[in-house]
Design a protein around this motif. Structure first.
Motif, PDB file in Angstrom:
ATOM      1  N   ASP A  75       0.961  -1.411  -0.040  1.00 13.61           N
ATOM      2  CA  ASP A  75      -0.126   0.012   0.177  1.00 13.61           C
ATOM      3  C   ASP A  75       0.980   1.257   0.100  1.00 13.61           C
ATOM      4  O   ASP A  75       0.290   2.342  -0.566  1.00 13.61           O
ATOM      5  N   THR A  82       0.495   6.754  -6.645  1.00 21.27           N
ATOM      6  CA  THR A  82      -0.805   7.632  -6.867  1.00 21.27           C
ATOM      7  C   THR A  82      -0.606   9.139  -6.424  1.00 21.27           C
ATOM      8  O   THR A  82      -1.200  10.137  -6.868  1.00 21.27           O
ATOM      9  N   PHE A  92      -8.573   7.869  -2.559  1.00 22.66           N
ATOM     10  CA  PHE A  92      -8.321   6.415  -2.326  1.00 22.66           C
ATOM     11  C   PHE A  92      -7.943   5.670  -1.057  1.00 22.66           C
ATOM     12  O   PHE A  92      -7.593   4.644  -1.048  1.00 22.66           O
ATOM     13  N   LEU A  94      -5.527   6.299   0.855  1.00 21.46           N
ATOM     14  CA  LEU A  94      -4.045   5.670   1.056  1.00 21.46           C
ATOM     15  C   LEU A  94      -3.292   7.096   1.453  1.00 21.46           C
ATOM     16  O   LEU A  94      -2.117   7.055   1.768  1.00 21.46           O
ATOM     17  N   MET A 147     -13.702   2.001   1.107  1.00 24.15           N
ATOM     18  CA  MET A 147     -12.760   2.510   0.356  1.00 24.15           C
ATOM     19  C   MET A 147     -11.571   1.304   0.203  1.00 24.15           C
ATOM     20  O   MET A 147     -11.184   1.010  -0.942  1.00 24.15           O
ATOM     21  N   ARG A 151     -10.909  -0.615  -3.359  1.00 23.13           N
ATOM     22  CA  ARG A 151      -9.493  -0.502  -3.837  1.00 23.13           C
ATOM     23  C   ARG A 151      -8.962  -2.079  -3.944  1.00 23.13           C
ATOM     24  O   ARG A 151      -8.204  -2.181  -4.891  1.00 23.13           O
ATOM     25  N   ARG A 152      -9.174  -2.873  -3.126  1.00 28.16           N
ATOM     26  CA  ARG A 152      -8.574  -4.210  -3.074  1.00 28.16           C
ATOM     27  C   ARG A 152      -9.184  -4.894  -4.235  1.00 28.16           C
ATOM     28  O   ARG A 152      -8.304  -5.423  -4.946  1.00 28.16           O
ATOM     29  N   VAL A 154     -10.198  -3.665  -7.178  1.00 31.47           N
ATOM     30  CA  VAL A 154      -9.567  -2.834  -8.403  1.00 31.47           C
ATOM     31  C   VAL A 154      -8.170  -3.277  -8.679  1.00 31.47           C
ATOM     32  O   VAL A 154      -7.853  -3.717  -9.739  1.00 31.47           O
ATOM     33  N   VAL A 155      -7.165  -3.389  -7.532  1.00 29.86           N
ATOM     34  CA  VAL A 155      -6.106  -3.826  -7.512  1.00 29.86           C
ATOM     35  C   VAL A 155      -5.658  -5.293  -7.736  1.00 29.86           C
ATOM     36  O   VAL A 155      -4.946  -5.719  -8.667  1.00 29.86           O
ATOM     37  N   LEU A 181     -10.221   3.356 -10.661  1.00 30.45           N
ATOM     38  CA  LEU A 181     -10.679   4.347  -9.850  1.00 30.45           C
ATOM     39  C   LEU A 181     -10.054   5.740 -10.462  1.00 30.45           C
ATOM     40  O   LEU A 181      -9.008   5.849 -10.573  1.00 30.45           O
ATOM     41  N   LEU A 190     -15.767   4.918  -9.326  1.00 29.51           N
ATOM     42  CA  LEU A 190     -15.318   3.534  -9.806  1.00 29.51           C
ATOM     43  C   LEU A 190     -15.742   3.248 -11.459  1.00 29.51           C
ATOM     44  O   LEU A 190     -17.043   3.353 -11.499  1.00 29.51           O
TER      45      LEU A 190
END
Length: 337
Positions: A75, A82, A92, A94, A147, A151-152, A154-155, A181, A190
């Motif tokens: 991360d 990012t 996001f 982060l 979130m 995010r998990r 998507v990645v 994203l 999204l």
């Protein structure tokens, strides 16, 4: 998670010297009790950390201590990538990972460079909340748990279940294949597909999310910038209306809050702003501009100016004591526009 926090705690003390327990708790986003437990754990592990009581006391490391713990986790690496885009550190979910990653990067620098980097960072500010014209619109927060799941998925490339509240509809669960994203003007989206059809979801309307074990149906490579341009074009070709409007800066947020999307913004004469915004339809645009009174002027399209002009005449006639019943009746007919 605790191991990362212990590393961050150590590096905070290395880079900033003696800090109070309250300051450490604020920086690490934990309670003071957790900080005290972490200090005990560091001491037990052989890290030369000590505390001083009193008004000017705090937590510190013995001079000369250097920890060889500068590896970045997943991360934190993602956060640095990012952050290369504007306001990336704030989107996001982060932000905390980026803070931790930056501390590790700074700690890995030679001593002669560390001070230079720290001084330079104080002189660079990207996209502050307040600009020269007006206060930025405060974005709606997305819960950290939501979130994280989005995010998990998507990645990792897994399918995603979202509880989504579309405009003027009851929330429904939907299973989608996440693509990427995007953040635009403090709003996060999204990009996904559902049953093979392109879909764009505003993250502030995602009430809950769950990453699934099933792999998402998507290509290995993606050009998000091109995809976003295509979806914007598709959105604008739908049943929406593009409006150019002059507005007093004090009412900027009011107008933006009612718009579906913002296409452009620039200063105008007299200290006003000129905005190009998107509304759902003509009725929506009339309502949004009308409520601002003479603090806003619609410039285009002509149909909007005509409709607002007719409404203004209707209202003026309605409250003109010298108006005849016939004129008032005409005004009521115009008001249906």
């Amino acid at each position: 998670m605790r191991a990362d926090r212990l590393v961050s705690l150590t590096m905070l003390l290395r880079q900033r010297g003696q800090l109070t327990v309250d300051t450490l708790a604020r920086e690490l986003e934990v309670s003071t009790r957790t900080v005290l437990r972490d200090i005990e754990a560091l001491s037990a592990a052989g890290v030369p950390v000590y505390t001083e009581r009193g008004r000017h006391g705090g937590v510190a490391l013995l001079p000369g201590f250097r920890a060889e713990l500068t590896g970045l986790n997943h991360d934190e690496t993602l956060a640095l990538v990012t952050a290369a885009s504007a306001r990336g550190e704030q989107v996001f979910g982060l932000g905390a990972a980026l803070s931790s990653a930056i501390r590790k990067v700074v700690d890995a620098l030679p001593d002669r460079h560390r001070v230079t980097v720290s001084d330079a960072a104080q002189r660079l500010l990207v996209e502050p909340e307040t600009d020269l014209l007006s206060r930025r619109q405060v974005p709606k927060d997305v819960p950290d748990t939501t979130m994280l799941e989005v995010r998990r998925a998507v990645v990792a490339g897994n399918r995603l279940r979202i509880h989504y509240a579309a405009r003027d509809q009851n929330p429904q669960w939907r299973t989608v294949d996440p693509v990427g994203l995007v953040t635009v003007r403090d709003r996060m989206y999204l990009l996904a597909t559902r049953d093979g059809e392109d879909r764009t979801y505003r993250l502030s309307r995602v009430l809950a999310a769950e990453e699934l074990a099933e792999r998402a149906q998507r290509t290995d490579q993606v050009d998000l910038d091109l995809m976003w341009k295509q979806r914007c074009a598709q959105f604008l070709s739908a049943d929406h209306i593009a409006v150019s409007v002059r507005v007093a800066p004090t009412w900027r947020e009011e107008l933006l809050a009612s718009a579906v999307a913002v296409r452009a913004e620039e200063p105008d004469t007299g200290g006003w702003l000129r905005l190009n915004v998107i509304f759902e339809n003509l009725r929506h645009a009339i309502w949004a501009v009308w409520q601002l009174g003479d603090d806003a002027e619609a410039l285009s399209p002509p149909s909007l100016r005509v409709a607002l002009g007719r409404r203004a005449v209707t209202i003026a006639n309605l409250y003109d004591e010298s108006s005849t019943p016939a004129l008032l009746s005409m005004g009521r007919e115009d008001r249906s526009v």
